[in-house]
Scaffold this motif. Structure first.
Motif, PDB file in Angstrom:
ATOM      1  N   TYR A   2      10.103  -3.964  -4.605  1.00 39.03           N
ATOM      2  CA  TYR A   2       9.293  -2.803  -4.961  1.00 39.03           C
ATOM      3  C   TYR A   2       7.928  -2.882  -4.299  1.00 39.03           C
ATOM      4  CZ  TYR A   2      12.635  -1.725  -8.702  1.00 39.03           C
ATOM      5  OH  TYR A   2      13.769  -1.405  -9.406  1.00 39.03           O
ATOM      6  N   GLY A   3       7.449  -1.732  -3.847  1.00 37.72           N
ATOM      7  CA  GLY A   3       6.101  -1.642  -3.323  1.00 37.72           C
ATOM      8  C   GLY A   3       5.278  -0.686  -4.160  1.00 37.72           C
ATOM      9  N   ILE A   4       4.103  -1.136  -4.616  1.00 33.48           N
ATOM     10  CA  ILE A   4       3.139  -0.215  -5.225  1.00 33.48           C
ATOM     11  C   ILE A   4       2.214   0.210  -4.095  1.00 33.48           C
ATOM     12  CG2 ILE A   4       1.344   0.105  -6.949  1.00 33.48           C
ATOM     13  CD1 ILE A   4       2.581  -1.983  -8.655  1.00 33.48           C
ATOM     14  N   LEU A   5       2.306   1.462  -3.717  1.00 34.72           N
ATOM     15  CA  LEU A   5       1.639   1.962  -2.529  1.00 34.72           C
ATOM     16  C   LEU A   5       0.498   2.898  -2.893  1.00 34.72           C
ATOM     17  CD1 LEU A   5       1.576   2.397   0.598  1.00 34.72           C
ATOM     18  CD2 LEU A   5       3.264   4.220   0.246  1.00 34.72           C
ATOM     19  N   GLY A   6      -0.645   2.667  -2.266  1.00 35.23           N
ATOM     20  CA  GLY A   6      -1.773   3.561  -2.492  1.00 35.23           C
ATOM     21  C   GLY A   6      -3.011   3.028  -1.811  1.00 35.23           C
ATOM     22  N   GLU A  60       4.112  -1.573   6.077  1.00 36.85           N
ATOM     23  CA  GLU A  60       4.575  -2.758   5.361  1.00 36.85           C
ATOM     24  C   GLU A  60       5.612  -2.388   4.306  1.00 36.85           C
ATOM     25  OE1 GLU A  60       2.148  -6.503   3.994  1.00 36.85           O
ATOM     26  OE2 GLU A  60       1.706  -4.851   2.640  1.00 36.85           O
ATOM     27  N   VAL A  61       5.323  -1.363   3.526  1.00 38.04           N
ATOM     28  CA  VAL A  61       6.230  -0.935   2.468  1.00 38.04           C
ATOM     29  C   VAL A  61       7.538  -0.415   3.057  1.00 38.04           C
ATOM     30  CG1 VAL A  61       6.556   0.757   0.614  1.00 38.04           C
ATOM     31  CG2 VAL A  61       4.398  -0.488   0.816  1.00 38.04           C
ATOM     32  N   GLU A  62       7.439   0.371   4.128  1.00 39.40           N
ATOM     33  CA  GLU A  62       8.629   0.962   4.731  1.00 39.40           C
ATOM     34  C   GLU A  62       9.581  -0.102   5.267  1.00 39.40           C
ATOM     35  OE1 GLU A  62       9.612   4.853   7.439  1.00 39.40           O
ATOM     36  OE2 GLU A  62       7.801   3.722   7.900  1.00 39.40           O
ATOM     37  N   GLY A 100      10.647   5.585  -7.074  1.00 36.46           N
ATOM     38  CA  GLY A 100      12.058   5.680  -6.732  1.00 36.46           C
ATOM     39  C   GLY A 100      12.342   5.028  -5.400  1.00 36.46           C
ATOM     40  N   PRO A 101      13.555   5.190  -4.864  1.00 34.46           N
ATOM     41  CA  PRO A 101      13.912   4.604  -3.575  1.00 34.46           C
ATOM     42  C   PRO A 101      13.014   5.113  -2.454  1.00 34.46           C
ATOM     43  CG  PRO A 101      15.883   5.325  -4.741  1.00 34.46           C
ATOM     44  CD  PRO A 101      14.705   5.861  -5.505  1.00 34.46           C
ATOM     45  N   VAL A 102      12.728   4.235  -1.500  1.00 34.78           N
ATOM     46  CA  VAL A 102      11.875   4.603  -0.364  1.00 34.78           C
ATOM     47  C   VAL A 102      12.459   5.785   0.392  1.00 34.78           C
ATOM     48  CG1 VAL A 102      11.045   3.823   1.889  1.00 34.78           C
ATOM     49  CG2 VAL A 102      10.855   2.313  -0.085  1.00 34.78           C
ATOM     50  N   SER A 124       9.102   9.780   8.722  1.00 33.03           N
ATOM     51  CA  SER A 124       8.566   8.460   8.402  1.00 33.03           C
ATOM     52  C   SER A 124       7.983   8.455   6.998  1.00 33.03           C
ATOM     53  CB  SER A 124       7.473   8.079   9.404  1.00 33.03           C
ATOM     54  OG  SER A 124       6.320   8.888   9.206  1.00 33.03           O
ATOM     55  N   LEU A 125       7.820   7.256   6.452  1.00 31.09           N
ATOM     56  CA  LEU A 125       7.195   7.128   5.143  1.00 31.09           C
ATOM     57  C   LEU A 125       5.776   7.673   5.183  1.00 31.09           C
ATOM     58  CD1 LEU A 125       7.490   6.093   2.244  1.00 31.09           C
ATOM     59  CD2 LEU A 125       6.622   3.894   3.020  1.00 31.09           C
ATOM     60  N   GLU A 126       5.107   7.519   6.336  1.00 31.65           N
ATOM     61  CA  GLU A 126       3.748   8.042   6.458  1.00 31.65           C
ATOM     62  C   GLU A 126       3.743   9.562   6.314  1.00 31.65           C
ATOM     63  OE1 GLU A 126      -0.123   7.819   9.433  1.00 31.65           O
ATOM     64  OE2 GLU A 126       1.842   7.180  10.155  1.00 31.65           O
ATOM     65  N   ASP A 127       4.689  10.244   6.986  1.00 38.00           N
ATOM     66  CA  ASP A 127       4.791  11.696   6.865  1.00 38.00           C
ATOM     67  C   ASP A 127       5.051  12.099   5.419  1.00 38.00           C
ATOM     68  OD1 ASP A 127       4.436  12.015   9.584  1.00 38.00           O
ATOM     69  OD2 ASP A 127       6.589  12.072  10.016  1.00 38.00           O
ATOM     70  N   GLN A 128       5.979  11.376   4.780  1.00 41.67           N
ATOM     71  CA  GLN A 128       6.326  11.686   3.401  1.00 41.67           C
ATOM     72  C   GLN A 128       5.145  11.453   2.470  1.00 41.67           C
ATOM     73  OE1 GLN A 128      10.110  10.001   2.059  1.00 41.67           O
ATOM     74  NE2 GLN A 128      10.720   9.726   4.183  1.00 41.67           N
ATOM     75  N   PHE A 129       4.431  10.350   2.702  1.00 42.13           N
ATOM     76  CA  PHE A 129       3.285  10.013   1.854  1.00 42.13           C
ATOM     77  C   PHE A 129       2.200  11.077   1.968  1.00 42.13           C
ATOM     78  CE2 PHE A 129      -0.830   7.829   1.262  1.00 42.13           C
ATOM     79  CZ  PHE A 129      -0.665   7.398  -0.041  1.00 42.13           C
ATOM     80  N   ILE A 130       1.895  11.490   3.192  1.00 42.35           N
ATOM     81  CA  ILE A 130       0.868  12.516   3.397  1.00 42.35           C
ATOM     82  C   ILE A 130       1.302  13.836   2.765  1.00 42.35           C
ATOM     83  CG2 ILE A 130      -0.277  13.928   5.159  1.00 42.35           C
ATOM     84  CD1 ILE A 130      -0.271  11.404   6.934  1.00 42.35           C
ATOM     85  N   GLU A 131       2.573  14.185   2.941  1.00 34.30           N
ATOM     86  CA  GLU A 131       3.080  15.416   2.365  1.00 34.30           C
ATOM     87  C   GLU A 131       3.029  15.375   0.846  1.00 34.30           C
ATOM     88  OE1 GLU A 131       7.386  17.590   2.463  1.00 34.30           O
ATOM     89  OE2 GLU A 131       6.494  17.120   4.399  1.00 34.30           O
TER      90      GLU A 131
END
Length: 298
Positions: free
Chosen positions: A33-37, A191-193, A211-213, A286-293
């Motif tokens: 698990y990654g706690i991302l922020g 790192e998380v991705e 939830g799942p990445v 990418s996770l970056e795109d998803q995170f920004i969105e």
């Protein structure tokens, strides 16, 4: 699947500042698990509360489905939430022997854990001679001495160069492959991705997603598509159940996908509609795109 940690409406304030805002999630056995922020999102405060070093303002958490007290649960956990703190003039083995003595752990595991973090050949070197990456790896070895069921890491690659980051990532994946559950806090999307199976996204203390990445949102990436008759192409693609937002560019159409679909199926559908595609490229979001969105929506 066994629940290692369950957090329910956990909340922490410091005066007028809300550090963690009523978050709830579960950590299941065998996942990474990654706690991302970003910095200040509440990652470290959350870890501090579940490790019993920060008192929650309200809410609750329980380890191992409530089958044990917090004090006994900590014996089944390995954690690094601060910078490595070892005696500079002592060797790696001497430092780990001291950790074993303090925590009443058998010393027989020391060489095994040093091997896991690739420090066995430097086990008799003084801690003061270690690079930052080696110091971090020794800290991980220290946290593994009790064969924990879950390993908790707070920003494990912070300050490391690319080689050091890669070494820590490889070690985390090695530990996870042996069945140890891992929970790591990070502000690094990459790192998380690359390491995590699941992610908890925090911003300003609020939880935006857990939830799942690869299921962080409904978006399944985009296709870049073109044909000589672009108007007909647009009419064709906008009626497909997998097609979301369509953006027109100079070199074709960008179509967000809301359902999984392979290129062969798109090509076949287009051909049957009398359209010959000159371009068809699928780009996974990418996770970056998803995170920004995700953060832009909240």
């Amino acid at each position: 699947m066994e629940t290692i940690l369950e957090i329910n409406q956990l909340h922490k304030t410091y005066g007028a500042l809300t550090a963690v805002d009523h978050i709830s999630f579960k950590i299941k056995k065998g996942h990474v698990y990654g706690i991302l922020g970003p910095n200040g999102s509440g990652k470290s405060t959350t870890l501090g509360m579940v490790l019993n070093v920060v008192n929650p303002t309200s809410g609750e958490y329980k380890w191992f489905e409530g089958s044990t007290s917090n004090h006994d649960a900590l014996k089944r956990i390995g954690a690094i939430i601060e910078r490595p703190n070892f005696y500079p003039s002592m060797s790696a083995i001497q430092n780990l022997e001291l950790v074993c003595k303090i925590k009443n752990i058998d010393k027989s595991k020391i060489e095994e854990k040093l091997a896991v973090v690739d420090l066995l050949n430097r086990s008799h070197s003084k801690f003061s001679t270690y690079s930052l990456g080696m110091k971090q790896r020794l800290a991980i070895a220290s946290a593994l001495l009790n064969d924990p069921e879950i390993l908790i890491l707070d920003e494990p690659t912070n300050g490391l160069d690319p080689q050091g980051i890669r070494q820590i990532r490889d070690i985390i994946q090695k530990i996870a492959s042996n069945g140890t559950t891992i929970l790591l806090a990070s502000h690094l999307l990459d790192e998380v991705e690359k390491v995590c199976t699941d992610v908890i996204v925090l911003r300003l203390g609020k939880m935006l997603y857990a939830g799942p990445v690869d299921e962080m949102n409904r978006n399944h990436g985009s296709i870049f598509i073109d044909a000589s008759d672009r108007k007909a192409l647009h009419s064709f693609i906008e009626n497909k159940p997998y097609a979301g937002t369509i953006t027109t560019h100079d070199n074709g159409l960008e179509v967000k996908l809301y359902e999984p679909v392979d290129n062969a199926q798109i090509n076949k559908d287009a051909f049957e509609s009398g359209i010959i595609l000159s371009k068809l490229v699928h780009r996974k979001q990418s996770l970056e795109d998803q995170f920004i969105e995700l953060t832009n929506k909240n």
